[in-house]
Design a protein around this motif. Structure first.
Motif, mmCIF file in Angstrom:
data_model
loop_
_atom_site.group_PDB
_atom_site.id
_atom_site.type_symbol
_atom_site.label_atom_id
_atom_site.label_comp_id
_atom_site.label_asym_id
_atom_site.label_seq_id
_atom_site.Cartn_x
_atom_site.Cartn_y
_atom_site.Cartn_z
ATOM 1 N N ALA A 26 0.835 -1.205 0.000
ATOM 2 C CA ALA A 26 0.000 0.000 0.000
ATOM 3 C C ALA A 26 0.870 1.256 0.000
ATOM 4 O O ALA A 26 0.604 2.213 -0.751
ATOM 5 C CB ALA A 26 -0.928 -0.012 1.215
ATOM 6 N N LEU A 27 1.923 1.260 0.806
ATOM 7 C CA LEU A 27 2.842 2.399 0.863
ATOM 8 C C LEU A 27 3.479 2.631 -0.509
ATOM 9 O O LEU A 27 3.598 3.773 -0.956
ATOM 10 C CB LEU A 27 3.923 2.119 1.913
ATOM 11 C CG LEU A 27 4.988 3.163 2.090
ATOM 12 C CD1 LEU A 27 5.277 3.344 3.567
ATOM 13 C CD2 LEU A 27 6.255 2.769 1.371
ATOM 14 N N THR A 28 3.855 1.555 -1.170
ATOM 15 C CA THR A 28 4.479 1.671 -2.494
ATOM 16 C C THR A 28 3.488 2.238 -3.513
ATOM 17 O O THR A 28 3.857 3.091 -4.327
ATOM 18 C CB THR A 28 4.999 0.299 -2.961
ATOM 19 O OG1 THR A 28 5.888 -0.214 -1.960
ATOM 20 C CG2 THR A 28 5.732 0.402 -4.277
ATOM 21 N N PHE A 29 2.253 1.790 -3.479
ATOM 22 C CA PHE A 29 1.246 2.335 -4.397
ATOM 23 C C PHE A 29 1.040 3.830 -4.163
ATOM 24 O O PHE A 29 0.958 4.609 -5.114
ATOM 25 C CB PHE A 29 -0.079 1.596 -4.260
ATOM 26 C CG PHE A 29 -0.105 0.227 -4.877
ATOM 27 C CD1 PHE A 29 0.658 -0.088 -5.986
ATOM 28 C CD2 PHE A 29 -0.901 -0.756 -4.341
ATOM 29 C CE1 PHE A 29 0.638 -1.348 -6.560
ATOM 30 C CE2 PHE A 29 -0.937 -2.031 -4.894
ATOM 31 C CZ PHE A 29 -0.167 -2.323 -6.001
ATOM 32 N N VAL A 30 0.956 4.231 -2.904
ATOM 33 C CA VAL A 30 0.776 5.656 -2.587
ATOM 34 C C VAL A 30 1.989 6.457 -3.053
ATOM 35 O O VAL A 30 1.850 7.524 -3.668
ATOM 36 C CB VAL A 30 0.520 5.847 -1.073
ATOM 37 C CG1 VAL A 30 0.585 7.304 -0.675
ATOM 38 C CG2 VAL A 30 -0.818 5.239 -0.686
ATOM 39 N N MET A 31 3.182 5.945 -2.770
ATOM 40 C CA MET A 31 4.410 6.635 -3.175
ATOM 41 C C MET A 31 4.435 6.826 -4.696
ATOM 42 O O MET A 31 4.701 7.921 -5.186
ATOM 43 C CB MET A 31 5.635 5.839 -2.722
ATOM 44 C CG MET A 31 6.959 6.432 -3.162
ATOM 45 S SD MET A 31 8.366 5.412 -2.706
ATOM 46 C CE MET A 31 8.143 4.001 -3.789
ATOM 47 N N TRP A 32 4.129 5.772 -5.438
ATOM 48 C CA TRP A 32 4.160 5.877 -6.893
ATOM 49 C C TRP A 32 3.033 6.749 -7.437
ATOM 50 O O TRP A 32 3.198 7.391 -8.485
ATOM 51 C CB TRP A 32 4.175 4.498 -7.531
ATOM 52 C CG TRP A 32 5.600 4.044 -7.620
ATOM 53 C CD1 TRP A 32 6.258 3.212 -6.781
ATOM 54 C CD2 TRP A 32 6.554 4.492 -8.577
ATOM 55 N NE1 TRP A 32 7.568 3.103 -7.162
ATOM 56 C CE2 TRP A 32 7.777 3.868 -8.268
ATOM 57 C CE3 TRP A 32 6.500 5.352 -9.666
ATOM 58 C CZ2 TRP A 32 8.932 4.090 -9.019
ATOM 59 C CZ3 TRP A 32 7.653 5.561 -10.412
ATOM 60 C CH2 TRP A 32 8.841 4.936 -10.079
ATOM 61 N N ALA A 33 1.920 6.801 -6.745
ATOM 62 C CA ALA A 33 0.846 7.715 -7.168
ATOM 63 C C ALA A 33 1.332 9.160 -7.080
ATOM 64 O O ALA A 33 1.101 9.962 -7.998
ATOM 65 C CB ALA A 33 -0.399 7.512 -6.312
ATOM 66 N N PHE A 34 2.028 9.492 -5.989
ATOM 67 C CA PHE A 34 2.568 10.850 -5.850
ATOM 68 C C PHE A 34 3.695 11.119 -6.846
ATOM 69 O O PHE A 34 3.803 12.230 -7.381
ATOM 70 C CB PHE A 34 3.052 11.101 -4.419
ATOM 71 C CG PHE A 34 1.937 11.361 -3.450
ATOM 72 C CD1 PHE A 34 1.069 12.426 -3.619
ATOM 73 C CD2 PHE A 34 1.753 10.541 -2.350
ATOM 74 C CE1 PHE A 34 0.034 12.668 -2.733
ATOM 75 C CE2 PHE A 34 0.723 10.773 -1.453
ATOM 76 C CZ PHE A 34 -0.137 11.837 -1.653
ATOM 77 N N ILE A 35 4.534 10.128 -7.105
ATOM 78 C CA ILE A 35 5.606 10.305 -8.098
ATOM 79 C C ILE A 35 5.010 10.570 -9.472
ATOM 80 O O ILE A 35 5.419 11.505 -10.173
ATOM 81 C CB ILE A 35 6.535 9.068 -8.124
ATOM 82 C CG1 ILE A 35 7.400 9.026 -6.867
ATOM 83 C CG2 ILE A 35 7.413 9.069 -9.372
ATOM 84 C CD1 ILE A 35 8.195 7.747 -6.698
ATOM 85 N N LEU A 36 4.030 9.779 -9.858
ATOM 86 C CA LEU A 36 3.391 9.975 -11.172
ATOM 87 C C LEU A 36 2.663 11.310 -11.247
ATOM 88 O O LEU A 36 2.663 11.973 -12.297
ATOM 89 C CB LEU A 36 2.453 8.814 -11.483
ATOM 90 C CG LEU A 36 3.156 7.463 -11.696
ATOM 91 C CD1 LEU A 36 2.119 6.349 -11.838
ATOM 92 C CD2 LEU A 36 4.075 7.508 -12.899
#
Length: 173
Positions: A26-36
């Motif tokens: 979940a943390l990785t998905f959130v991180m990548w959402a912000f990166i994108l």
């Protein structure tokens, strides 16, 4: 591989890694959402924000007074705030991912020690699930962190560069 097979494989992987692995995912998905989101901002929206600041500065007749310098600083600051939005959050998520992996390591080792205390021996077969729960989250936390590290540094550099370029363009005549 079909979708149901992939989902089954993912579910088995998450079960082997324990509940912490779900948090890392979940943390990785959130991180990548912000990166994108930041990459999309610099690809599409930043130019408009910088152009508005250039246009507002260019429309002013006074570029030399104290008030004009304050307005210039405000324009640059507004663009900087938009460019820096969520960058620190991305860096925090990059830093937190390995800590979640470490938490998974600790919880996995606790289950290994529980097996050892119950069985009274070091039965490798009985301890294998605890070892998996210890190593899989560690690996996942490191992979998540490394995957975001490069992009977070690049986004930070991009934000600083774009704001610096705008500040140079809005120099006083």
């Amino acid at each position: 591989m079909d979708i149901s097979g992939a989902l089954t494989g993912l579910q088995e992987f998450l079960e082997r890694g324990g509940p912490i692995l779900t948090w890392i995912m979940a943390l990785t998905f959130v991180m990548w959402a912000f990166i994108l989101e930041r990459l999309a901002y610099f690809g599409f929206a930043h130019k408009g924000a910088a152009d508005r600041a250039r246009q507002e500065w260019g429309a002013r007749s006074d570029h030399h007074s104290w008030h004009a310098h304050a307005i210039r600083d405000q324009l640059i600051s507004e663009v900087k705030a938009k460019a820096d939005q969520n960058v620190e959050l991305i860096k925090t998520l990059v830093a937190v991912a390995p800590l979640f992996g470490l938490l998974g390591t600790v919880t996995g080792m606790i289950s290994v020690f529980d097996v050892m205390s119950i069985s009274g021996s070091s039965d490798a077969r009985a301890m294998s699930s605890g070892v998996a729960r210890a190593t899989i989250p560690t690996m996942a936390g490191m992979v998540a962190s490394l995957s975001g590290l490069l992009f977070s540094n690049q986004i930070d550099r991009m934000a600083k560069q774009k704001v610096h370029e705008l500040a140079d363009e809005l120099e006083v005549d």
